[in-house]
Structures are given as structure tokens and as C-alpha cells.
Scaffold this motif. Structure first.
Motif, short mmCIF file in Angstrom:
data_model
loop_
_atom_site.label_atom_id
_atom_site.label_comp_id
_atom_site.label_asym_id
_atom_site.label_seq_id
_atom_site.Cartn_x
_atom_site.Cartn_y
_atom_site.Cartn_z
N THR A 62 0.82 -1.21 0.00
CA THR A 62 0.00 0.00 0.00
C THR A 62 0.86 1.26 0.00
N GLU A 63 1.98 1.23 0.71
CA GLU A 63 2.86 2.40 0.73
C GLU A 63 3.55 2.58 -0.62
N ARG A 66 1.02 4.30 -2.78
CA ARG A 66 0.95 5.72 -2.44
C ARG A 66 2.16 6.47 -3.00
N TRP A 67 3.31 5.87 -2.88
CA TRP A 67 4.53 6.50 -3.39
C TRP A 67 4.45 6.68 -4.90
N GLU A 69 1.88 7.04 -6.71
CA GLU A 69 0.83 7.98 -7.09
C GLU A 69 1.20 9.44 -6.82
N ARG A 70 2.26 9.67 -6.08
CA ARG A 70 2.62 11.04 -5.72
C ARG A 70 2.78 11.93 -6.96
N TYR A 73 -0.58 12.90 -8.61
CA TYR A 73 -1.37 13.92 -7.94
C TYR A 73 -0.66 15.28 -7.97
N ASP A 129 -6.78 0.62 3.61
CA ASP A 129 -5.88 1.42 2.78
C ASP A 129 -6.48 1.63 1.39
N GLN A 132 -9.01 4.41 1.50
CA GLN A 132 -8.39 5.73 1.58
C GLN A 132 -7.87 6.18 0.21
N LEU A 133 -7.24 5.27 -0.50
CA LEU A 133 -6.70 5.61 -1.82
C LEU A 133 -7.82 5.91 -2.82
N GLN A 136 -9.27 9.32 -2.15
CA GLN A 136 -8.42 10.38 -2.71
C GLN A 136 -8.72 10.58 -4.19
#
Length: 216
Positions: A62-63, A66-67, A69-70, A73, A129, A132-133, A136
């Protein structure tokens, strides 16, 4: 204090290196065939250090997503500031979501999402997780639509319902494109996504202003 700040900076770099390695390995091999030890070897660290940073393999997945996708975004925020109309914003967002030819991301994001969805189906922590993603993602769509309403480009609509519907549609189209469905290619997926958005938001489908920047 300076020494502590320097140590934190080094830790952040190491963490990002591990996330980059995890994202690449999972995209190459799939989540089930990627081990903590593989990530550690890729960055020249011990498995214990990877576990120290992330705790579990599920958390690493999951991290890593997120990384990855930075950059998307960050690029999207700039696009919203620099793109004047809701039509152009929608077209750009569709392009960045469907097309694998951009500096902001790569097709590895799709593989990470597929593995995340599979893990979330069976593991409650990953499910949180995932929620949450996805929240977003829907929030981004909702902000885009609200801006169009505030600017007087479109009439008021049920923003939350549109964000859920259209976000889910794009996710489904991404699956078809990523798996190279013989019927749903990029061109058809783009057409469907924009036709639905324009119809729901009361926009004419004419005079495309599609940007050339793309995102996978």
C-alpha cells in the motif's frame, strides 16, 4: 538538532528507495512472488530494515502504491491550476488515466492497483488502505466538478454521486485497457469515459480540447 534533521533526511531517502524498489518488483513479478528479501536485496539493505520501516508485506504494497501515485497527484494539481476549462480538465484526466506514455507515472501503477484490490478482498487492513486511496481519487474528481460549477461552466449536479460513478467507470476501463481487451482499446475507452462525463455534466461533446500530455 542539525544532526537529527540530517538523520531524518537519510531515513526518508532510504524509505523512498525501498518504495521505488517494491513498486518495480511488484510490477515485474506480482505481489505474491515479491518477497521482503527481494526488496532488501534491490536496495542493498537487510530484510530487517525493510520490516522496520513498513512492518508487513501488505503495508509495503500500500505504501508503494501511495509513493507511485505522488507524481500523478502533483502533476494533477498543476494541471488544475493551469487548465482553464472543465472540459479540458476532464479530457486530460482521462488521458492520464488510460494512456501508458507519460512522465508522471507508468503502467506499473496498474499492476500495483490490481494487486491491492486482490489483497483488499481478503485482508481487512489492506481494505482500509484501499478505501483511503479510492477516496483520494474520488475527491480529485469531485473537486474538478465543483470548480466547474463554481465557475459557471456547468449546472449544479450531485457531485459525490458523479465522482463515485465516473471514478468507478475509469477504473473499469483501465482494467480492460491494461489487459489488452480486443474490444475495449484506449480509443474506445477514452470515448466512453468522455461521453458519459459530458452527458452527466451537461457538456457538449463537440470541440475536443484534448491535451497531448498523458498518464498511465
Amino acid at each position: 538538532m542539525a544532526a537529527r534533521a540530517s538523520g531524518d533526511a537519510v531515513a526518508d531517502v532510504r524509505r523512498d528507495q525501498m518504495l521505488a524498489a517494491a513498486a518495480t518488483l511488484i510490477a515485474e513479478r506480482g505481489f505474491s512472488d515479491t518477497r521482503i528479501a527481494d526488496v532488501a536485496t534491490r536496495v542493498g539493505a537487510s530484510p530487517a530494515l525493510v520490516i522496520y520501516y513498513f512492518g508487513t508485506k501488505d503495508s509495503l504494497l500500500t505504501e508503494a502504491l501511495r509513493w507511485s501515485e505522488r507524481s500523478f497527484y502533483a502533476a494533477t494539481e498543476e494541471m488544475l491550476r493551469s487548465t482553464p476549462t472543465i472540459r479540458a480538465r476532464l479530457e486530460t484526466l482521462v488521458e492520464w488515466t488510460l494512456v501508458a506514455d507519460v512522465p508522471t507515472s507508468s503502467t506499473s501503477d496498474w499492476g500495483l492497483w490490481f494487486d491491492l484490490w486482490a489483497q483488499a478482498f481478503r485482508h481487512p487492513e489492506v481494505k482500509k488502505d484501499r478505501a483511503q486511496l479510492d477516496a483520494q481519487w474520488r475527491d480529485l474528481i469531485a473537486r474538478l466538478v465543483r470548480a466547474g460549477i463554481e465557475d459557471g461552466e456547468i449546472e449544479p449536479v450531485d457531485v459525490e454521486t458523479f465522482a463515485i460513478m465516473w471514478g468507478s467507470l475509469l477504473d473499469g476501463l483501465v482494467v480492460q485497457v491494461a489487459l489488452e481487451d480486443p474490444v475495449v482499446d484506449v480509443r474506445r475507452a477514452r470515448t466512453i469515459a468522455l461521453q458519459v462525463a459530458f452527458k452527466e455534466l451537461g457538456l457538449s461533446a463537440k470541440k475536443s480540447s484534448r491535451r497531448t500530455t498523458k498518464r498511465a
